[in-house]
Write a protein that holds these residues in place. Structure first.
Motif, PDB file in Angstrom:
ATOM      1  N   UNK A 144     -10.182  -2.193 -49.078  1.00 12.13           N
ATOM      2  CA  UNK A 144      -8.882  -2.798 -49.373  1.00 12.13           C
ATOM      3  C   UNK A 144      -7.733  -2.057 -48.694  1.00 12.13           C
ATOM      4  N   UNK A 145      -8.016  -0.924 -48.046  1.00  6.78           N
ATOM      5  CA  UNK A 145      -6.965  -0.241 -47.306  1.00  6.78           C
ATOM      6  C   UNK A 145      -6.663  -0.998 -46.020  1.00  6.78           C
ATOM      7  N   UNK A 146      -5.413  -0.914 -45.651  1.00  2.26           N
ATOM      8  CA  UNK A 146      -5.007  -1.610 -44.431  1.00  2.26           C
ATOM      9  C   UNK A 146      -5.575  -0.930 -43.192  1.00  2.26           C
ATOM     10  N   UNK A 147      -5.743   0.388 -43.241  1.00  5.75           N
ATOM     11  CA  UNK A 147      -6.287   1.151 -42.109  1.00  5.75           C
ATOM     12  C   UNK A 147      -7.310   2.144 -42.638  1.00  5.75           C
ATOM     13  N   UNK A 266      -2.131  -6.403 -50.820  1.00  6.77           N
ATOM     14  CA  UNK A 266      -1.255  -7.217 -49.973  1.00  6.77           C
ATOM     15  C   UNK A 266      -1.133  -6.614 -48.575  1.00  6.77           C
ATOM     16  N   UNK A 267      -1.035  -5.284 -48.506  1.00  2.14           N
ATOM     17  CA  UNK A 267      -0.947  -4.625 -47.208  1.00  2.14           C
ATOM     18  C   UNK A 267      -2.214  -4.849 -46.396  1.00  2.14           C
ATOM     19  N   UNK A 268      -3.366  -4.799 -47.084  1.00  2.00           N
ATOM     20  CA  UNK A 268      -4.625  -5.048 -46.394  1.00  2.00           C
ATOM     21  C   UNK A 268      -4.671  -6.459 -45.841  1.00  2.00           C
ATOM     22  N   UNK A 269      -4.186  -7.423 -46.608  1.00  2.00           N
ATOM     23  CA  UNK A 269      -4.158  -8.816 -46.126  1.00  2.00           C
ATOM     24  C   UNK A 269      -3.234  -8.957 -44.921  1.00  2.00           C
ATOM     25  N   UNK A 270      -2.080  -8.294 -44.979  1.00  2.00           N
ATOM     26  CA  UNK A 270      -1.142  -8.380 -43.850  1.00  2.00           C
ATOM     27  C   UNK A 270      -1.758  -7.785 -42.595  1.00  2.00           C
ATOM     28  N   UNK A 271      -2.503  -6.676 -42.759  1.00  2.00           N
ATOM     29  CA  UNK A 271      -3.097  -6.006 -41.597  1.00  2.00           C
ATOM     30  C   UNK A 271      -4.273  -6.790 -41.022  1.00  2.00           C
ATOM     31  N   UNK A 272      -5.095  -7.373 -41.911  1.00  2.00           N
ATOM     32  CA  UNK A 272      -6.333  -8.006 -41.458  1.00  2.00           C
ATOM     33  C   UNK A 272      -6.207  -9.520 -41.279  1.00  2.00           C
ATOM     34  N   UNK A 273      -5.299 -10.155 -42.013  1.00  2.00           N
ATOM     35  CA  UNK A 273      -5.100 -11.596 -41.893  1.00  2.00           C
ATOM     36  C   UNK A 273      -3.599 -11.922 -41.899  1.00  2.00           C
ATOM     37  N   UNK A 325       0.528   3.962 -44.865  1.00  2.00           N
ATOM     38  CA  UNK A 325       1.136   4.582 -46.044  1.00  2.00           C
ATOM     39  C   UNK A 325       1.084   3.656 -47.248  1.00  2.00           C
ATOM     40  N   UNK A 326       1.422   2.385 -47.060  1.00  2.00           N
ATOM     41  CA  UNK A 326       1.449   1.434 -48.176  1.00  2.00           C
ATOM     42  C   UNK A 326       0.047   1.035 -48.626  1.00  2.00           C
ATOM     43  N   UNK A 327      -0.961   1.333 -47.803  1.00  2.00           N
ATOM     44  CA  UNK A 327      -2.327   1.003 -48.180  1.00  2.00           C
ATOM     45  C   UNK A 327      -3.049   2.095 -48.924  1.00  2.00           C
ATOM     46  N   UNK A 328      -2.377   3.223 -49.186  1.00  2.00           N
ATOM     47  CA  UNK A 328      -2.998   4.350 -49.893  1.00  2.00           C
ATOM     48  C   UNK A 328      -2.826   4.211 -51.410  1.00  2.00           C
ATOM     49  N   UNK A 329      -3.767   4.837 -52.146  1.00  2.00           N
ATOM     50  CA  UNK A 329      -3.598   4.897 -53.600  1.00  2.00           C
ATOM     51  C   UNK A 329      -2.575   5.951 -53.994  1.00  2.00           C
ATOM     52  N   UNK A 330      -2.243   6.835 -53.068  1.00  2.00           N
ATOM     53  CA  UNK A 330      -1.179   7.815 -53.304  1.00  2.00           C
ATOM     54  C   UNK A 330       0.166   7.198 -52.934  1.00  2.00           C
ATOM     55  N   UNK A 331       1.200   7.677 -53.589  1.00  2.00           N
ATOM     56  CA  UNK A 331       2.559   7.228 -53.287  1.00  2.00           C
ATOM     57  C   UNK A 331       3.139   8.126 -52.193  1.00  2.00           C
ATOM     58  N   UNK A 332       3.406   7.540 -51.040  1.00  2.00           N
ATOM     59  CA  UNK A 332       3.958   8.300 -49.904  1.00  2.00           C
ATOM     60  C   UNK A 332       5.336   7.734 -49.602  1.00  2.00           C
ATOM     61  N   UNK A 333       6.338   8.603 -49.638  1.00  2.00           N
ATOM     62  CA  UNK A 333       7.703   8.095 -49.514  1.00  2.00           C
ATOM     63  C   UNK A 333       8.612   9.179 -48.946  1.00  2.00           C
ATOM     64  N   UNK A 334       9.708   8.754 -48.294  1.00  2.00           N
ATOM     65  CA  UNK A 334      10.735   9.725 -47.901  1.00  2.00           C
ATOM     66  C   UNK A 334      11.614  10.056 -49.105  1.00  2.00           C
ATOM     67  N   UNK A 335      12.047  11.297 -49.207  1.00  2.00           N
ATOM     68  CA  UNK A 335      12.915  11.711 -50.308  1.00  2.00           C
ATOM     69  C   UNK A 335      14.382  11.490 -49.924  1.00  2.00           C
ATOM     70  N   UNK A 336      15.114  10.951 -50.866  1.00  2.00           N
ATOM     71  CA  UNK A 336      16.546  10.767 -50.636  1.00  2.00           C
ATOM     72  C   UNK A 336      17.250  12.114 -50.802  1.00  2.00           C
ATOM     73  N   UNK A 337      18.123  12.457 -49.838  1.00  2.00           N
ATOM     74  CA  UNK A 337      18.863  13.721 -49.871  1.00  2.00           C
ATOM     75  C   UNK A 337      20.346  13.398 -49.724  1.00  2.00           C
TER      76      UNK A 337
END
Length: 398
Positions: A144-147, A266-273, A325-337
């Motif tokens: 289900x991961x996009x990559x 959803x990310x996996x669908x966008x990447x694969x279809x 990044x959006x296909x991971x089970x971890x939350x990966x994000x830029x921090x607001x400064x």
């Protein structure tokens, strides 16, 4: 008269004759006592029989003394025998008790050893089951991961992307228009204008070419984060707006993990279809390139096709990285400064070139990226997953 006289004389004679007898008797008694004393002191007396070995006579008083001594010895011996017997019985009881306790302990040890072997077998079985479950889960997540990326490859790709942005900006240094570039920067970032005039501009009120390339790097990084990485699912995807509403609805109900799983799918669908979204994605990428070129054109004398090609490559890499990044089970994000407010933190930031590494952050060239891995429990907000350090410019407090 004569008879009387004779009688008197005869009486006198007997009286005289009786005195030596009394003396003899007394003398004999004294001799006997002396003999007894000599016998007592003599080694010729048999202690066992009470008989003198010289005269073979019994000594009655020594015999009684010896008998009493024997009785006392017998009584003492009897007491010692009884005490010894009691101590022996007590020791026997203690030994038997210790033997019984030892048997019980041995039985308990054998039982514990058997239980330990059973538990080890069960633990080994459980570990094998967990390994199979982990393998199955990883296989499932890969489907289900996009990559095929994981946290380590994503961390490396984030670092490489912003390294390319920095190199791209420095490569434009020879084409900088300092007059136009300074004016554009003052208008584009008015909150920094006073600080720039006080610390960066020269005597003519102009920024240097190197300083202008720093703002070029910042502009590209801000655009990529805002228009690529901050998209709910993927840039140009038609599901973005709908998912943003669903994500908000789930988070209001403390179901952020559900939203995360949905985004993965959803990310996996966008990447694969991608289907009809494919064209929209390409158009969005082109629009981002056009907008960046339009802005940085104010700071440079000319921009050629090579510049566009390099910039397009960076936008495409950011787009692919966003899918990963959006296909991971971890939350990966830029921090607001918040610029002008946030303090420098060496665990989150690095200074631009050889800039100051303390004080207040006056400019964020690109923010830090943080990955929070829910599979690794931790009390530290930045210790799960990874941290890609942000690049900043600091001002020391006076």
């Amino acid at each position: 008269m004569s008879q009387t006289s004779e009688l008197g004389d005869d009486t006198s004679m007997r009286s005289v004759d009786s005195k030596p007898s009394t003396l003899v008797t007394t003398s004999e008694q004294q001799q006997q006592q002396q003999q007894q004393r000599r016998h007592r002191a003599s080694s010729s007396v048999s202690i066992r029989s009470g008989v003198c070995q010289v005269c073979n006579s019994y000594l009655d008083s020594d015999k009684d003394l010896h008998i009493r001594s024997l009785y006392e010895s017998i009584e003492i011996h009897k007491q010692l025998v009884e005490q010894s017997q009691n101590e022996r019985e007590e020791a026997t009881d203690l030994y038997e008790g210790a033997q019984q306790l030892l048997k019980e302990q041995q039985t308990s040890i054998e039982q514990l050893q058997n239980d330990n072997m059973k538990l080890n077998d069960e633990l080994h079985t459980k570990r094998q089951e967990y390994k199979r479950m982990e393998s199955n889960f990883y296989t499932h997540m890969c489907t289900i991961r996009a990559t095929d990326d994981d946290l380590s490859t994503i961390q490396r790709k984030i670092t490489n992307l912003f390294g390319q942005v920095a190199n791209f900006s420095m490569g434009l240094r020879n084409q900088v228009d300092t007059d136009a570039g300074t004016s554009f920067i003052m208008e584009r970032w008015p909150a920094m204008a006073d600080w720039l005039r006080a610390h960066w501009v020269d005597d003519q009120g102009l920024l240097s070419a190197a300083q202008i390339t720093v703002f070029t790097e910042k502009l590209i990084a801000d655009t990529l984060i805002r228009r690529v990485f901050d998209e709910p699912v993927h840039l140009g995807a038609s599901i973005n707006h709908a998912f943003a509403q669903i994500d908000h609805w789930m988070r209001m109900r403390n179901k952020a993990d559900w939203s995360l799983r949905l985004r993965q799918q959803l990310t996996s669908l966008v990447a694969k279809q991608p289907l009809d979204d494919a064209e929209a994605i390409r158009a969005t990428q082109d629009a981002i390139v056009d907008d960046i070129l339009a802005e940085i054109a104010h700071m440079y004398t000319k921009l050629n096709d090579t510049t566009r090609t390099k910039l397009t490559n960076q936008v495409q890499k950011a787009s692919e990285l966003s899918l990963a990044m959006h296909g991971q089970e971890a939350s990966i994000r830029p921090l607001y400064v918040e610029e002008g407010v946030a303090a420098f933190d060496p665990e989150l930031f690095k200074a631009n070139n050889k800039g100051k590494e303390d004080g207040t952050i006056v400019m964020v060239i690109h923010p830090p990226f943080v990955a929070d891995d829910p599979s690794v429990p931790s009390s530290d907000d930045h210790s799960d997953g990874f941290v890609v350090l942000g690049k900043v410019v600091c001002m020391q407090e006076n």
